[in-house]
Design an enzyme around this catalytic site. Structure first.
Site, PDB file in Angstrom:
ATOM      1  N   TYR A 182      76.998  52.673 -58.124  1.00 20.09           N
ATOM      2  CA  TYR A 182      77.784  52.278 -56.958  1.00 20.09           C
ATOM      3  C   TYR A 182      79.059  51.606 -57.439  1.00 20.09           C
ATOM      4  O   TYR A 182      79.058  50.910 -58.456  1.00 20.09           O
ATOM      5  CB  TYR A 182      76.993  51.298 -56.086  1.00 20.09           C
ATOM      6  N   HIS A 223      77.827  54.698 -50.256  1.00 18.24           N
ATOM      7  CA  HIS A 223      77.018  55.628 -51.044  1.00 18.24           C
ATOM      8  C   HIS A 223      77.375  55.485 -52.517  1.00 18.24           C
ATOM      9  O   HIS A 223      78.486  55.074 -52.857  1.00 18.24           O
ATOM     10  CB  HIS A 223      77.265  57.071 -50.599  1.00 18.24           C
ATOM     11  N   LYS A 243      78.455  63.548 -55.441  1.00 11.40           N
ATOM     12  CA  LYS A 243      78.790  62.488 -56.388  1.00 11.40           C
ATOM     13  C   LYS A 243      79.533  63.107 -57.564  1.00 11.40           C
ATOM     14  O   LYS A 243      79.570  64.317 -57.712  1.00 11.40           O
ATOM     15  CB  LYS A 243      77.520  61.791 -56.877  1.00 11.40           C
TER      16      LYS A 243
END
EC number: 4.6.1.16
Length: 154
Positions: free
Chosen positions: A86, A102, A133
């Site tokens: 994160y 997220h 991601k």
């Protein structure tokens, strides 16, 4: 804080810490780990960690580097990666989250001496892309270097 080794977890109050987070806290002097009634030294606890994960030290060095810089890391087993990372200041939570809340990366720590072929690299990148991601490779040697990889469509 005091924690008790229980399999591949350390119990602290009402929380279960993964071995890597427990070792990080032990390394910083913020946690004492006991097995039964015996306080484990850092070296003894490391041996226990290595029985569960032979790549523990490689993973730990990348983990520690990012934690020391203020990033929050969590397990990424369900993504097929070592960790999800994160951005600084983001606290993971369950339930509905904004885009910023997220995790931003999936992290694969690797030794500088490790090799993997193009298919393995593409597989890691696809996992990151499919979970929205970025892939973060943590190259571990005397120092740790991070390479961020993004998936681009031609």
């Amino acid at each position: 804080m005091i924690g008790y080794l229980f399999g591949n977890r350390v119990l602290v109050d009402d929380k279960e810490l993964p071995l890597i987070e427990a070792y990080y806290l032990l390394d910083k002097g913020e946690l004492e780990v006991y097995e039964d009634d015996k306080k484990l030294s850092k070296e003894e606890f490391l041996k226990k960690c290595l029985t569960y994960d032979e790549r523990f030290l490689i993973r730990y060095k990348a983990y520690k580097e990012l934690r020391d810089k203020g990033y929050t890391l969590g397990t990424a087993l369900k993504f097929g990666a070592d960790f999800r990372v994160y951005d600084i200041g983001v606290i993971p939570k369950k339930g509905k989250r904004s885009e910023r809340e997220h995790s931003k990366w999936v992290l694969y720590p690797v030794s500088k001496d490790e090799t993997f072929d193009f298919y393995e690299f593409a597989s890691k990148n696809r996992v990151a892309h499919s979970t929205r991601k970025k892939l973060l490779l943590g190259i571990v040697s005397d120092k740790i270097e991070f390479i961020e990889v993004s998936w681009k469509k031609p």
